[in-house]
Design a protein around this motif. Structure first.
Motif, PDB file in Angstrom:
ATOM      1  N   MET A   1      33.390  54.606  27.637  1.00  0.00           N
ATOM      2  CA  MET A   1      33.357  53.203  27.215  1.00  0.00           C
ATOM      3  C   MET A   1      33.527  52.292  28.429  1.00  0.00           C
ATOM      4  SD  MET A   1      36.087  51.123  24.875  1.00  0.00           S
ATOM      5  CE  MET A   1      36.025  52.322  23.545  1.00  0.00           C
ATOM      6  N   LYS A   2      32.775  51.210  28.436  1.00  0.00           N
ATOM      7  CA  LYS A   2      32.931  50.214  29.481  1.00  0.00           C
ATOM      8  C   LYS A   2      33.731  49.034  28.931  1.00  0.00           C
ATOM      9  CE  LYS A   2      28.779  51.310  32.127  1.00  0.00           C
ATOM     10  NZ  LYS A   2      27.509  50.790  32.690  1.00  0.00           N
ATOM     11  N   TRP A   3      34.392  48.314  29.839  1.00  0.00           N
ATOM     12  CA  TRP A   3      35.199  47.167  29.464  1.00  0.00           C
ATOM     13  C   TRP A   3      34.645  45.923  30.124  1.00  0.00           C
ATOM     14  CZ3 TRP A   3      39.949  47.554  26.647  1.00  0.00           C
ATOM     15  CH2 TRP A   3      40.320  48.868  26.331  1.00  0.00           C
ATOM     16  N   ASN A   4      34.718  44.814  29.421  1.00  0.00           N
ATOM     17  CA  ASN A   4      34.385  43.525  29.995  1.00  0.00           C
ATOM     18  C   ASN A   4      35.665  42.896  30.538  1.00  0.00           C
ATOM     19  OD1 ASN A   4      31.549  43.416  29.259  1.00  0.00           O
ATOM     20  ND2 ASN A   4      32.262  43.214  27.140  1.00  0.00           N
ATOM     21  N   LYS A   5      35.635  42.546  31.813  1.00  0.00           N
ATOM     22  CA  LYS A   5      36.791  41.937  32.457  1.00  0.00           C
ATOM     23  C   LYS A   5      36.536  40.443  32.628  1.00  0.00           C
ATOM     24  CE  LYS A   5      39.616  41.960  36.664  1.00  0.00           C
ATOM     25  NZ  LYS A   5      39.877  42.608  37.985  1.00  0.00           N
ATOM     26  N   PHE A   6      37.547  39.627  32.282  1.00  0.00           N
ATOM     27  CA  PHE A   6      37.443  38.188  32.424  1.00  0.00           C
ATOM     28  C   PHE A   6      38.612  37.707  33.294  1.00  0.00           C
ATOM     29  CE2 PHE A   6      35.444  39.447  28.510  1.00  0.00           C
ATOM     30  CZ  PHE A   6      34.217  38.800  28.576  1.00  0.00           C
ATOM     31  N   ARG A   7      38.283  36.934  34.327  1.00  0.00           N
ATOM     32  CA  ARG A   7      39.274  36.488  35.301  1.00  0.00           C
ATOM     33  C   ARG A   7      39.293  34.954  35.317  1.00  0.00           C
ATOM     34  NH1 ARG A   7      39.242  36.313  41.413  1.00  0.00           N
ATOM     35  NH2 ARG A   7      41.273  37.044  42.155  1.00  0.00           N
ATOM     36  N   ILE A   8      40.408  34.388  34.890  1.00  0.00           N
ATOM     37  CA  ILE A   8      40.557  32.935  34.800  1.00  0.00           C
ATOM     38  C   ILE A   8      41.221  32.409  36.070  1.00  0.00           C
ATOM     39  CG2 ILE A   8      41.568  31.038  33.494  1.00  0.00           C
ATOM     40  CD1 ILE A   8      41.809  32.995  31.117  1.00  0.00           C
ATOM     41  N   LYS A   9      40.620  31.389  36.670  1.00  0.00           N
ATOM     42  CA  LYS A   9      41.240  30.726  37.807  1.00  0.00           C
ATOM     43  C   LYS A   9      42.012  29.524  37.295  1.00  0.00           C
ATOM     44  CE  LYS A   9      40.391  28.806  42.418  1.00  0.00           C
ATOM     45  NZ  LYS A   9      39.367  28.453  43.440  1.00  0.00           N
ATOM     46  N   THR A  10      43.320  29.545  37.478  1.00  0.00           N
ATOM     47  CA  THR A  10      44.159  28.463  36.978  1.00  0.00           C
ATOM     48  C   THR A  10      45.226  28.134  38.025  1.00  0.00           C
ATOM     49  OG1 THR A  10      45.561  27.759  35.123  1.00  0.00           O
ATOM     50  CG2 THR A  10      45.624  30.097  35.693  1.00  0.00           C
ATOM     51  N   THR A  11      46.367  27.635  37.593  1.00  0.00           N
ATOM     52  CA  THR A  11      47.433  27.260  38.521  1.00  0.00           C
ATOM     53  C   THR A  11      48.703  28.050  38.220  1.00  0.00           C
ATOM     54  OG1 THR A  11      48.321  25.499  37.111  1.00  0.00           O
ATOM     55  CG2 THR A  11      46.523  24.919  38.617  1.00  0.00           C
ATOM     56  N   THR A  12      49.554  28.160  39.221  1.00  0.00           N
ATOM     57  CA  THR A  12      50.833  28.844  39.004  1.00  0.00           C
ATOM     58  C   THR A  12      51.702  28.065  38.023  1.00  0.00           C
ATOM     59  OG1 THR A  12      51.709  27.737  40.982  1.00  0.00           O
ATOM     60  CG2 THR A  12      50.834  29.959  41.257  1.00  0.00           C
ATOM     61  N   GLU A  13      51.513  26.751  37.985  1.00  0.00           N
ATOM     62  CA  GLU A  13      52.268  25.911  37.054  1.00  0.00           C
ATOM     63  C   GLU A  13      51.949  26.272  35.607  1.00  0.00           C
ATOM     64  OE1 GLU A  13      52.748  21.128  35.932  1.00  0.00           O
ATOM     65  OE2 GLU A  13      51.386  21.789  37.536  1.00  0.00           O
TER      66      GLU A  13
ATOM     67  N   GLU B   1      41.036  24.705  37.833  1.00  0.00           N
ATOM     68  CA  GLU B   1      39.585  24.724  37.642  1.00  0.00           C
ATOM     69  C   GLU B   1      39.164  25.327  36.299  1.00  0.00           C
ATOM     70  OE1 GLU B   1      37.365  26.202  41.007  1.00  0.00           O
ATOM     71  OE2 GLU B   1      38.995  25.671  42.378  1.00  0.00           O
ATOM     72  N   LYS B   2      39.953  26.201  35.740  1.00  0.00           N
ATOM     73  CA  LYS B   2      39.649  26.869  34.463  1.00  0.00           C
ATOM     74  C   LYS B   2      38.366  27.699  34.520  1.00  0.00           C
ATOM     75  CE  LYS B   2      39.699  23.066  32.082  1.00  0.00           C
ATOM     76  NZ  LYS B   2      39.623  22.118  30.955  1.00  0.00           N
ATOM     77  N   LEU B   3      37.951  28.097  35.707  1.00  0.00           N
ATOM     78  CA  LEU B   3      36.752  28.925  35.835  1.00  0.00           C
ATOM     79  C   LEU B   3      37.031  30.319  35.283  1.00  0.00           C
ATOM     80  CD1 LEU B   3      35.564  28.019  39.452  1.00  0.00           C
ATOM     81  CD2 LEU B   3      34.618  27.199  37.281  1.00  0.00           C
ATOM     82  N   ILE B   4      36.061  30.877  34.593  1.00  0.00           N
ATOM     83  CA  ILE B   4      36.202  32.234  34.042  1.00  0.00           C
ATOM     84  C   ILE B   4      35.076  33.103  34.596  1.00  0.00           C
ATOM     85  CG2 ILE B   4      36.322  33.662  31.971  1.00  0.00           C
ATOM     86  CD1 ILE B   4      37.265  31.251  30.423  1.00  0.00           C
ATOM     87  N   GLU B   5      35.446  34.095  35.397  1.00  0.00           N
ATOM     88  CA  GLU B   5      34.474  35.043  35.941  1.00  0.00           C
ATOM     89  C   GLU B   5      34.404  36.265  35.031  1.00  0.00           C
ATOM     90  OE1 GLU B   5      35.951  36.036  39.752  1.00  0.00           O
ATOM     91  OE2 GLU B   5      35.589  34.062  40.639  1.00  0.00           O
ATOM     92  N   GLU B   6      33.204  36.779  34.842  1.00  0.00           N
ATOM     93  CA  GLU B   6      33.025  37.961  33.994  1.00  0.00           C
ATOM     94  C   GLU B   6      32.458  39.110  34.813  1.00  0.00           C
ATOM     95  OE1 GLU B   6      30.545  39.451  30.012  1.00  0.00           O
ATOM     96  OE2 GLU B   6      30.585  37.334  30.568  1.00  0.00           O
ATOM     97  N   SER B   7      33.009  40.292  34.602  1.00  0.00           N
ATOM     98  CA  SER B   7      32.488  41.498  35.241  1.00  0.00           C
ATOM     99  C   SER B   7      32.676  42.670  34.293  1.00  0.00           C
ATOM    100  CB  SER B   7      33.204  41.764  36.573  1.00  0.00           C
ATOM    101  OG  SER B   7      34.597  41.919  36.374  1.00  0.00           O
TER     102      SER B   7
END
Length: 318
Positions: A1-13, A95-101
């Motif tokens: 099985m493969k997994w979809n990974k989502f990486r959110i760019k946000t702030t430490t706050e 930025e709330k950017l979401i990268e998908e891999s």
């Protein structure tokens, strides 16, 4: 099985709130990457004294989560973005950017086992539960260990230093306390070398099951090893439960920063004539720990080195 990974760019706050929101959406096991310095409590729960230098905190945090291929990722992503927008109304979420891999299927629970193999400490063989004892090692003292999530494999130089000192100083019938017991290896070693009873304290609740499971595979009864959860340094309830002036040996394989406040407290748990074995001390901090040991009224018996690590062994005379 493969997994979809989502990486959110946000702030430490915002990272704590974002993580909580993802959990509320049914997303489990998030990963957080940031450059926020570790707190004192974080350090107390870790078994390393030297950490990578990630540079100064830049306020950026990355939060990753995984979805199975057959999950409705579009619907989940819509919910995630709505949550980020709502959080952004009262906290800076960046930025709330979401990268998908995509990542190949991984056995998250057992994949780490490829890095842990059997090894010897003098005439003691430490062997994981998934490996076999070689014929040439059958005459050694054999300790089966499955570190699990509680750490404490014994392979690190600091633990090896502790094991050698326990072997040297333990006597038949001794009662032993291991502060920061992890998977229970030091307490079990003491029992194997003749101690009658071991007590372990740890901040991680996983230490209870890890220790008891390892005891079972080593033929040791649960009635010989008790694990207590809590911080013995400043928790009077834990101190009372552990008991006073009842231990022949106290072992503490922890950070030097923790050993300094621990030492004047642990003197109260030691019997007169009891042995205090410390490790987890990087060479640069040897003098700091030695000072704490002496100021607590203990007599330094030995200072041992292995690689860049130090072990201090002392005795309570008064």
């Amino acid at each position: 099985m493969k997994w979809n990974k989502f990486r959110i760019k946000t702030t430490t706050e915002a990272e704590d709130i974002v993580c909580s929101s993802l959990m509320e959406l049914g997303i489990q096991g998030v990963e957080v990457e940031d450059k926020v310095p570790l707190t004192k409590q974080d350090k107390e729960q870790m078994f390393v004294d030297i950490l990578p230098d990630f540079g100064a905190d830049d306020g950026v945090a990355y939060i990753s989560f995984y979805l199975e291929e057959d999950e409705d990722k579009e619907a989940i992503l819509i919910s995630v973005k709505e949550e980020l927008d709502e959080i952004g109304s009262f906290v800076n979420v960046g930025e709330k950017l979401i990268e998908e891999s995509q990542t190949e299927d991984v056995d998250w629970v057992n994949n780490w086992k490829q890095f842990f193999h059997q090894f010897t400490i003098d005439d003691v063989l430490i062997i994981p539960s998934w490996e076999d004892v070689k014929p040439e090692d059958e005459d050694k003292m054999i300790i089966h260990i499955d570190p699990g999530t509680a750490f404490g494999t014994g392979s690190h130089e600091t633990t090896q230093l502790c094991i050698r000192q326990i072997k040297k100083y333990v006597s038949d019938g001794d009662v032993v306390l291991d502060v920061g017991c992890g998977s229970g290896i030091l307490g079990m070693i003491a029992l194997k070398f003749g101690a009658a009873y071991s007590v372990g304290t740890d901040l991680d609740p996983c230490a209870i099951d890890a220790t008891h499971e390892n005891m079972e595979v080593n033929g040791l009864g649960r009635d010989r090893y008790e694990v207590m959860i809590g911080n013995i340094i400043d928790d009077k309830e834990v101190q009372d439960k552990v008991g006073y002036e009842k231990y022949d040996i106290v072992a503490a394989n922890i950070l030097a920063e923790v050993l300094v406040p621990l030492t004047p407290v642990i003197v109260n748990q030691l019997k007169k004539g009891g042995i205090y074995i410390t490790s987890g001390i990087i060479e640069e901090k040897e003098s700091v720990v030695l000072k704490a040991v002496k100021e607590a009224g203990l007599e330094v018996l030995e200072v041992n080195h292995q690689g860049e690590w130090v072990s201090v062994t002392a005795r309570k005379n008064g």
